[in-house]
Structures are given as C-alpha cells and as structure tokens.
Design a protein around this motif. Structure first.
Motif, PDB file in Angstrom:
ATOM      1  N   PRO A  37       8.155 -18.643  -6.965  1.00 39.29           N
ATOM      2  CA  PRO A  37       7.261 -17.507  -6.716  1.00 39.29           C
ATOM      3  C   PRO A  37       7.833 -16.195  -7.236  1.00 39.29           C
ATOM      4  CG  PRO A  37       7.435 -18.888  -4.762  1.00 39.29           C
ATOM      5  CD  PRO A  37       8.484 -19.365  -5.722  1.00 39.29           C
ATOM      6  N   VAL A  38       9.162 -16.029  -7.139  1.00 37.57           N
ATOM      7  CA  VAL A  38       9.786 -14.808  -7.635  1.00 37.57           C
ATOM      8  C   VAL A  38       9.606 -14.705  -9.143  1.00 37.57           C
ATOM      9  CG1 VAL A  38      11.970 -13.575  -7.926  1.00 37.57           C
ATOM     10  CG2 VAL A  38      11.457 -14.738  -5.759  1.00 37.57           C
ATOM     11  N   ARG A  39       9.859 -15.817  -9.834  1.00 38.24           N
ATOM     12  CA  ARG A  39       9.699 -15.833 -11.287  1.00 38.24           C
ATOM     13  C   ARG A  39       8.238 -15.576 -11.673  1.00 38.24           C
ATOM     14  NH1 ARG A  39      11.160 -20.575 -11.928  1.00 38.24           N
ATOM     15  NH2 ARG A  39      13.404 -20.197 -12.032  1.00 38.24           N
ATOM     16  N   LYS A  40       7.337 -16.166 -10.926  1.00 38.99           N
ATOM     17  CA  LYS A  40       5.914 -15.971 -11.197  1.00 38.99           C
ATOM     18  C   LYS A  40       5.514 -14.513 -10.991  1.00 38.99           C
ATOM     19  CE  LYS A  40       1.325 -17.635  -9.836  1.00 38.99           C
ATOM     20  NZ  LYS A  40       0.575 -18.535  -8.917  1.00 38.99           N
ATOM     21  N   ALA A  41       6.022 -13.902  -9.928  1.00 40.33           N
ATOM     22  CA  ALA A  41       5.705 -12.505  -9.655  1.00 40.33           C
ATOM     23  C   ALA A  41       6.231 -11.595 -10.764  1.00 40.33           C
ATOM     24  CB  ALA A  41       6.294 -12.086  -8.307  1.00 40.33           C
ATOM     25  N   GLU A  42       7.422 -11.891 -11.266  1.00 35.99           N
ATOM     26  CA  GLU A  42       7.994 -11.101 -12.355  1.00 35.99           C
ATOM     27  C   GLU A  42       7.130 -11.210 -13.608  1.00 35.99           C
ATOM     28  OE1 GLU A  42      10.479  -9.085 -12.539  1.00 35.99           O
ATOM     29  OE2 GLU A  42      11.735  -9.437 -10.783  1.00 35.99           O
ATOM     30  N   GLN A  43       6.666 -12.414 -13.902  1.00 41.03           N
ATOM     31  CA  GLN A  43       5.822 -12.615 -15.079  1.00 41.03           C
ATOM     32  C   GLN A  43       4.497 -11.871 -14.939  1.00 41.03           C
ATOM     33  OE1 GLN A  43       5.549 -16.874 -15.275  1.00 41.03           O
ATOM     34  NE2 GLN A  43       7.513 -17.124 -16.319  1.00 41.03           N
ATOM     35  N   GLU A  44       3.893 -11.952 -13.758  1.00 43.52           N
ATOM     36  CA  GLU A  44       2.623 -11.262 -13.535  1.00 43.52           C
ATOM     37  C   GLU A  44       2.808  -9.746 -13.624  1.00 43.52           C
ATOM     38  OE1 GLU A  44       1.300 -12.622  -9.759  1.00 43.52           O
ATOM     39  OE2 GLU A  44       0.452 -14.502 -10.529  1.00 43.52           O
ATOM     40  N   ALA A 108       9.655   3.077 -14.651  1.00 44.13           N
ATOM     41  CA  ALA A 108      10.911   3.624 -15.180  1.00 44.13           C
ATOM     42  C   ALA A 108      11.791   4.166 -14.059  1.00 44.13           C
ATOM     43  CB  ALA A 108      10.607   4.724 -16.195  1.00 44.13           C
ATOM     44  N   VAL A 109      11.179   4.770 -13.042  1.00 40.48           N
ATOM     45  CA  VAL A 109      11.950   5.329 -11.925  1.00 40.48           C
ATOM     46  C   VAL A 109      12.652   4.223 -11.142  1.00 40.48           C
ATOM     47  CG1 VAL A 109      11.801   6.624  -9.753  1.00 40.48           C
ATOM     48  CG2 VAL A 109      10.440   7.328 -11.736  1.00 40.48           C
ATOM     49  N   ALA A 110      11.962   3.099 -10.940  1.00 43.90           N
ATOM     50  CA  ALA A 110      12.505   2.006 -10.126  1.00 43.90           C
ATOM     51  C   ALA A 110      13.593   1.219 -10.828  1.00 43.90           C
ATOM     52  CB  ALA A 110      11.379   1.062  -9.709  1.00 43.90           C
ATOM     53  N   THR A 138       1.022  -6.115  -2.278  1.00 42.72           N
ATOM     54  CA  THR A 138       1.656  -5.298  -3.315  1.00 42.72           C
ATOM     55  C   THR A 138       3.165  -5.288  -3.138  1.00 42.72           C
ATOM     56  OG1 THR A 138      -0.310  -3.898  -3.465  1.00 42.72           O
ATOM     57  CG2 THR A 138       1.745  -3.003  -4.346  1.00 42.72           C
ATOM     58  N   TYR A 139       3.609  -5.211  -1.904  1.00 41.04           N
ATOM     59  CA  TYR A 139       5.044  -5.262  -1.602  1.00 41.04           C
ATOM     60  C   TYR A 139       5.649  -6.564  -2.139  1.00 41.04           C
ATOM     61  CZ  TYR A 139       9.296  -5.220   1.291  1.00 41.04           C
ATOM     62  OH  TYR A 139      10.594  -5.235   1.719  1.00 41.04           O
ATOM     63  N   ALA A 144      11.849  -7.210  -7.262  1.00 41.07           N
ATOM     64  CA  ALA A 144      12.826  -6.936  -6.203  1.00 41.07           C
ATOM     65  C   ALA A 144      13.539  -5.609  -6.408  1.00 41.07           C
ATOM     66  CB  ALA A 144      13.840  -8.075  -6.131  1.00 41.07           C
ATOM     67  N   ARG A 145      13.644  -5.144  -7.655  1.00 39.21           N
ATOM     68  CA  ARG A 145      14.357  -3.892  -7.908  1.00 39.21           C
ATOM     69  C   ARG A 145      13.677  -2.694  -7.246  1.00 39.21           C
ATOM     70  NH1 ARG A 145      11.771  -1.385 -12.399  1.00 39.21           N
ATOM     71  NH2 ARG A 145      10.381  -2.821 -13.533  1.00 39.21           N
TER      72      ARG A 145
END
Length: 237
Positions: A37-44, A108-110, A138-139, A144-145
C-alpha cells in the motif's frame, strides 16, 4: 528420494525446519502487505503531481486559504505552510481538486523539515473544513515525508468543533504527531515561534484577537456570541 544405488530414502524434515519456513513465509507476507500500500500510494502521488503540473489554480490562490512562500519561516529558519481555514469554501472546491492544489503547492516544502500554522479564526467544521473521512484519506495518501518532515504544527484560535474533531482522529494519530502540536490563543504568542515579517494576518484574525483580549472567556466557550450581542458587545467572527 533415491540414493546412488536406486534405493528409496525417506527424508523427514524436522518440525523446526517446517515451522521456520512457515514463519519466514508468513513474515514475508506480512511485510509485503504492509509495504505494498505504501508503494501504491507513492505511485499515485507521483502520478497526481505530474497531472496537476499544468493545471491552473489561480482561482484557488485568490481565495487565500493556503500560503507557501520563501519569506514564510519559523524562528528556526524552516519554511512555513500557512492555512487560513475561514477562506476555504468546500461548496466551490471539489475535494479532488483541493488535493491536487495542495500537493502542487506543498510538495517542494515537504522535501525537508518544515512547520505549519493553522489559523482557525472564524472557521467552523461545517462551513470551512473538508470531512473527517477526507482528511484521513488524504493523510494516508500523502507520502511519509509529509509526516516525518513536519516539525511543528501551530493552531491559532482553536474552537470546540476543531478540538472535538481532533479528538475523533486521536486514535489514528501517533503520539509523535500530538507532540508536534502547539495550541496558540493569541496572535502575539505566535511570534514566539514564527517570523513576524511578511507573515499574512488577515484583518478578521486581528479583529477577533482583539475581541478575545476583552473577553478572555471566549477562549473556552464560556461566553457565547448570543450572550455578547445581548449585552451590547461586538460579535466575534
């Protein structure tokens, strides 16, 4: 299996070997189920960031509910994300577009350590906030960054509805996140944490702050707006 002379040899696995293989397989399954799920969220997120790069958000910039800029810093020099909750109008902004707008301005800020100021002055959960379910989704959708790089969250002029909403999300928030929150009752105390020069303070925020100076019990909801009006006192935002 057979030996060199063709005789049948029975090989019995020890229970420890079987259990070990089972445990290893089970551990891998658990690890994969967590990371997928983490990898999927990053891709999305990456796809959404690319898709919104050419989108026109000038109308949302004009609303003034989100401020990000090089001149907004906390006292430690970290960049600031400033949210003016009252300026957000959910009835004219779709939640999907709000998500795209947010990541286009905050990505960019995050990337490094940052802080956030949430100005809740005059806002209500029903009129100026997305739903709790949307905020939670959304959270989860943000990389994660965003969570790890957030160093401090300053909440100005919190009211009962925001406090109750926070309590409802409490079971899903980590203790570390709670320790990052500072509740601020007056604008003057905000300057202990952020750089005053260039910081956007809307007129209605300053006005509400001055009312609270005269009626400090308003901080705790002990004097309602109706009671103040009946007494001939000015109505807070």
């Amino acid at each position: 299996m057979s030996d060199e002379k063709g005789r049948t040899v029975v090989v019995q696995l020890e229970n420890d070997d079987i259990d070990g293989r089972t445990a290893s397989s089970s551990w891998f399954g658990r690890w994969f189920s967590r990371t997928d799920p983490v990898r999927k969220a990053e891709q999305e997120y990456s796809q959404a960031l690319v898709s919104c790069s050419s989108e026109d958000f000038s109308d949302l910039d004009a609303m003034g509910f989100l401020h990000v800029g090089p001149n907004l810093r906390d006292k430690l020099g970290r960049p600031l994300i400033v949210v003016v909750a009252k300026n957000y109008r959910p009835n004219v902004v779709s939640l999907d577009r709000l998500y795209r707008y947010t990541i286009s301005r905050c990505d960019a800020v995050a990337d490094s350590s940052y802080s956030m100021v949430w100005m809740h002055t005059g806002a209500t959960y029903w009129s100026n906030c997305p739903s709790l379910s949307w905020m939670w989704r959304t959270y989860e959708r943000l990389p994660a960054r965003y969570r790890s790089n957030l160093q401090s969250l300053y909440v100005l002029h919190c009211d009962l509805s925001l406090w109750l909403s926070s309590m409802m999300l409490c079971p899903w928030w980590s203790a570390l996140l709670w320790r990052k929150i500072t509740w601020i009752s007056r604008v003057e105390f905000l300057w202990d944490y952020v750089v005053k020069k260039g910081f956007p303070v809307p007129a209605f925020v300053a006005e509400h702050d001055s009312i609270l100076e005269d009626q400090p019990l308003q901080d705790y909801g002990l004097v309602t707006s109706k009671e103040m009006a009946a007494a001939g006192m000015p109505n807070p935002m």
